[in-house]
Design an enzyme around this catalytic site. Structure first.
Site, PDB file in Angstrom:
ATOM      1  N   VAL A  17      28.645 117.240   3.225  1.00  0.00           N
ATOM      2  CA  VAL A  17      30.054 117.541   2.901  1.00  0.00           C
ATOM      3  C   VAL A  17      30.755 116.312   2.332  1.00  0.00           C
ATOM      4  CG1 VAL A  17      32.274 118.256   3.849  1.00  0.00           C
ATOM      5  CG2 VAL A  17      30.173 119.272   4.698  1.00  0.00           C
ATOM      6  N   LYS A  38      17.138 112.193  -1.284  1.00  0.00           N
ATOM      7  CA  LYS A  38      15.683 112.102  -1.128  1.00  0.00           C
ATOM      8  C   LYS A  38      15.057 113.497  -1.050  1.00  0.00           C
ATOM      9  CE  LYS A  38      15.923 111.689   3.899  1.00  0.00           C
ATOM     10  NZ  LYS A  38      15.643 110.849   5.061  1.00  0.00           N
ATOM     11  N   THR A  46      24.410 119.863   6.782  1.00  0.00           N
ATOM     12  CA  THR A  46      25.595 120.702   6.660  1.00  0.00           C
ATOM     13  C   THR A  46      25.311 122.159   6.952  1.00  0.00           C
ATOM     14  OG1 THR A  46      26.450 119.197   5.004  1.00  0.00           O
ATOM     15  CG2 THR A  46      27.445 121.375   5.085  1.00  0.00           C
ATOM     16  N   GLN A  50      27.350 124.869  12.914  1.00  0.00           N
ATOM     17  CA  GLN A  50      27.892 126.151  13.375  1.00  0.00           C
ATOM     18  C   GLN A  50      29.354 126.010  13.739  1.00  0.00           C
ATOM     19  OE1 GLN A  50      25.536 127.620  16.639  1.00  0.00           O
ATOM     20  NE2 GLN A  50      23.644 127.516  15.462  1.00  0.00           N
ATOM     21  N   GLY A  51      29.637 124.894  14.406  1.00  0.00           N
ATOM     22  CA  GLY A  51      31.019 124.629  14.776  1.00  0.00           C
ATOM     23  C   GLY A  51      31.805 124.514  13.500  1.00  0.00           C
ATOM     24  N   GLY A  52      33.093 124.709  13.580  1.00  0.00           N
ATOM     25  CA  GLY A  52      33.880 124.819  12.371  1.00  0.00           C
ATOM     26  C   GLY A  52      34.589 123.532  12.019  1.00  0.00           C
ATOM     27  N   GLU A 117      36.882 124.935  21.194  1.00  0.00           N
ATOM     28  CA  GLU A 117      35.598 124.332  21.578  1.00  0.00           C
ATOM     29  C   GLU A 117      35.885 123.220  22.573  1.00  0.00           C
ATOM     30  OE1 GLU A 117      33.534 123.266  17.969  1.00  0.00           O
ATOM     31  OE2 GLU A 117      33.436 125.341  17.291  1.00  0.00           O
ATOM     32  N   HIS A 234      24.294 117.170  22.114  1.00  0.00           N
ATOM     33  CA  HIS A 234      24.961 118.474  22.246  1.00  0.00           C
ATOM     34  C   HIS A 234      24.455 119.118  23.532  1.00  0.00           C
ATOM     35  CE1 HIS A 234      26.441 122.483  21.461  1.00  0.00           C
ATOM     36  NE2 HIS A 234      27.125 122.000  20.448  1.00  0.00           N
ATOM     37  N   ARG A 283      32.183 117.023  25.270  1.00  0.00           N
ATOM     38  CA  ARG A 283      30.735 117.210  25.193  1.00  0.00           C
ATOM     39  C   ARG A 283      29.950 116.235  26.068  1.00  0.00           C
ATOM     40  NH1 ARG A 283      29.479 118.153  19.084  1.00  0.00           N
ATOM     41  NH2 ARG A 283      30.522 120.136  19.455  1.00  0.00           N
ATOM     42  N   HIS A 344      22.501 114.941  18.756  1.00  0.00           N
ATOM     43  CA  HIS A 344      23.290 115.786  17.848  1.00  0.00           C
ATOM     44  C   HIS A 344      24.081 115.000  16.812  1.00  0.00           C
ATOM     45  CE1 HIS A 344      25.539 119.315  16.678  1.00  0.00           C
ATOM     46  NE2 HIS A 344      26.691 118.795  17.039  1.00  0.00           N
ATOM     47  N   ARG A 379      32.550 112.002  20.134  1.00  0.00           N
ATOM     48  CA  ARG A 379      33.285 112.792  19.139  1.00  0.00           C
ATOM     49  C   ARG A 379      33.800 114.103  19.720  1.00  0.00           C
ATOM     50  NH1 ARG A 379      31.709 117.018  15.786  1.00  0.00           N
ATOM     51  NH2 ARG A 379      29.517 116.775  16.358  1.00  0.00           N
TER      52      ARG A 379
HETATM   53  C1  SIN Z   1      29.038 123.426  17.880  1.00  0.00           C
HETATM   54  O1  SIN Z   1      29.268 124.419  17.230  1.00  0.00           O
HETATM   55  O2  SIN Z   1      28.936 123.447  19.086  1.00  0.00           O
HETATM   56  C2  SIN Z   1      28.847 122.106  17.180  1.00  0.00           C
HETATM   57  C3  SIN Z   1      30.104 121.666  16.571  1.00  0.00           C
HETATM   58  C4  SIN Z   1      30.145 120.199  16.365  1.00  0.00           C
HETATM   59  O3  SIN Z   1      29.127 119.529  16.379  1.00  0.00           O
HETATM   60  O4  SIN Z   1      31.257 119.690  16.242  1.00  0.00           O
END
Ligand code: SIN
Length: 530
Positions: A17, A38, A46, A50-52, A117, A234, A283, A344, A379
């Site tokens: 991204v 590469k 990317t 899944q998380g937004g 989340e 994660h 997390r 993660h 994060r």
């Molecule tokens: C997730 O969907 O749990 C991952 C989102 C992220 O890494 O921020």
């Protein structure tokens, strides 16, 4: 004699991204851009996201202040709050720009649908295709740079960068590409957007290409790096058996946001009494609680019970997770999903200011490879896509501004491709998983450092050898920082120093010494890079 030479204003390394956003913005500003990867344009992390995108949209009752508060709390008091505010405040405009390029996010009659989340006190995560946000963003950005897109940017696929070249005055002058000495891309500015380093560990949610290349390139170019010890695990990668290695399917936190509950193998809730936000705690807290419970019950996974949602709803709202579960023989509408923590996200990286400038003139970094100060020691969920969008744009704008005053590279380019230490990848991955994951101590860190140090000098001649050299250096750098931080904070859990210490409320910087070995340097300068 080099086989070929190309020239650009800006060379962007990486097609995630941040890289594609930067390339597009730089081209819009009139720069000649070449993108280097590469792999292929689609092969990054990317598409697995899944998380937004976490964003405090106007008119939703949310605010940038509230988003900053949650970010700083998750970051265990190690975020650069001014940087966090600047980046998060730019979120709504970045999302609008992405939508203007054609990205479609999930909506409901009141506008964009917003989810929660871990660590967020507000519903502020927007998604695309349920749990396929990364795929939608990649489709949009890759489409915009492609032959059919409006800008048609050149993409050098299958080209491994072995070195950031600098002129006699220390300014960035281009890139050396494999084969050694054969290809050179002359560029007055280089943006590293290479993503993370999940492949340093035996089990990760990251794509195969996430081998820490950008971190190694920046260190070798003399850049300051920081917060390297904070590797985020994660809490819920799909557990598919004790022998599994490499990339594991993610089970998004948004499922916990929709009410799924973490249970240990005996059926007891994992998060009861651990944190006021329960299963939606930050997390690092959830991953640590799971690790403790696995150890107490003598197992290597726990369970995520989402059966209350039912199969049809899970398939509709979380199609990627549902499909991965079914493929692994788990019907998530009928039975709890086996999950375990997996490497993660790298919270630290190449130190930049909030315009993507590193401490090396002409070198920029954006996305996971960069350390802006947004993430601190841990994060906040879904802040990474937002950061990549914002910082990709800002870095491109900084390059355009800087090049109007930067002198042309001085003199001829130095010969690239030095000899580098290369350790065995499998050994490094096993050592990092055993000793530099959740729960570290001095003896284990020393053992892992010895594995990274048991390297042979090589002149990388293949992409795999170049990756291995990068992994070796990235491991050594992370281990140096993790050894130095004698406390527990965020993602960095030391079993021999379990408490958080006020005196350690500072960032650890790492640079290379004169022999090319990572060394812990002084504190990170206020405001990031020079
Ligand atoms: C997730 O969907 O749990 C991952 C989102 C992220 O890494 O921020």
């Amino acid at each position: 004699m080099r086989a070929w030479e190309l020239t650009a204003d800006l060379a962007v390394v990486g097609t995630g991204v941040a890289g594609l956003t930067a390339a597009l913005r730089a081209a819009e500003l009139g720069l000649r851009v070449v993108i280097v990867t590469k792999a292929t344009i689609e092969d990054g992390n990317t598409r697995w996201a899944q998380g937004g995108v976490a964003v405090a949209l106007p008119g939703t009752g949310d605010s940038v202040d509230a988003h900053v508060t949650d970010t700083v709390a998750a970051g265990a008091r190690l975020c650069d709050e001014a940087a966090a505010r600047a980046i998060l405040a730019a979120g709504p405009a970045a999302v609008s720009a992405l939508r203007a390029r054609g990205a479609t996010f999930d909506g409901d009659p009141s506008g964009l649908r917003r989810a929660r989340e871990g660590g967020h006190q507000a519903f502020r995560i927007i998604h695309a295709g349920g749990d396929a946000t990364g795929a939608e963003i990649e489709r949009t950005l890759a489409g915009a740079v492609s032959e059919q897109g409006p800008l048609r940017l050149p993409v050098l696929e299958g080209h491994t960068v072995t070195e950031v070249l600098r002129d006699g005055a220390g300014r960035v002058a281009g890139l050396a590409l494999l084969g050694c000495g054969d290809g050179v891309l002359r560029a007055r500015a280089v943006l590293l957007a290479t993503g993370g380093l999940g492949q340093l560990y035996a089990v990760s949610t990251n794509a195969d290409v996430a081998t820490g290349d950008g971190l190694a390139l920046a260190l070798r170019a003399g850049a300051l790096t920081a917060d390297l010890e904070f590797v985020q695990f994660h809490p819920t990668a799909l557990y598919v058996g004790p022998a599994s290695r490499g990339r594991q399917p993610l089970v998004t936190e948004a499922i916990r946001g929709a009410g799924a509950v973490l249970l240990d193998i005996t059926g007891a809730p994992v998060m009861n009494g651990v944190h006021p936000l329960g299963g939606l705690a930050p997390r690092d807290v959830v991953s640590a609680a799971i690790t403790n419970r696995m150890s107490a019950t003598g197992t290597d996974h726990v369970l995520l019970d989402a059966t209350h949602l039912g199969g049809a709803q899970l398939r509709r709202r979380f199609p990627t997770v549902h499909a991965a579960c079914i493929q692994a023989g788990v019907d998530p509408g009928r039975m709890p999903i086996p999950v375990a923590p997996a490497a993660h996200y790298h919270c630290g990286g190449v130190v930049t200011d909030t315009s993507g400038r590193t401490t090396v003139r002409g070198l920029y970094a954006a996305g996971e490879v960069a350390r802006t100060g947004l993430h601190g020691a841990n994060r906040l969920a879904s802040n990474s896509l937002l950061e990549a969008l914002v910082m990709g744009t800002r870095a491109a704008e900084a390059v355009a501004a800087d090049l109007t005053v930067a002198p042309r590279p001085a003199g001829s380019l130095p010969p690239p491709c030095a000899v580098r230490p290369v350790a065995d990848r499998d050994q490094v991955q096993r050592a990092m998983s055993a000793h530099a994951g959740i729960g570290r101590d001095a003896a284990g860190l020393a053992a892992a450092s010895a594995v990274a140090a048991a390297s042979t000098p090589q002149r990388p001649r293949t992409p795999r050898e170049a990756e291995d050299a990068g992994l070796t250096l990235a491991a050594a750098a992370i281990l140096a920082a993790a050894t130095a931080r004698t406390e527990s904070r965020g993602c960095h859990l030391r079993t021999d120093h379990p408490r958080t210490r006020a005196r350690w409320r500072r960032n650890i910087a790492v640079v290379l010494d004169s022999t090319g070995a990572p060394m812990v340097a002084g504190p990170v300068p206020v405001g990031g890079a020079a």
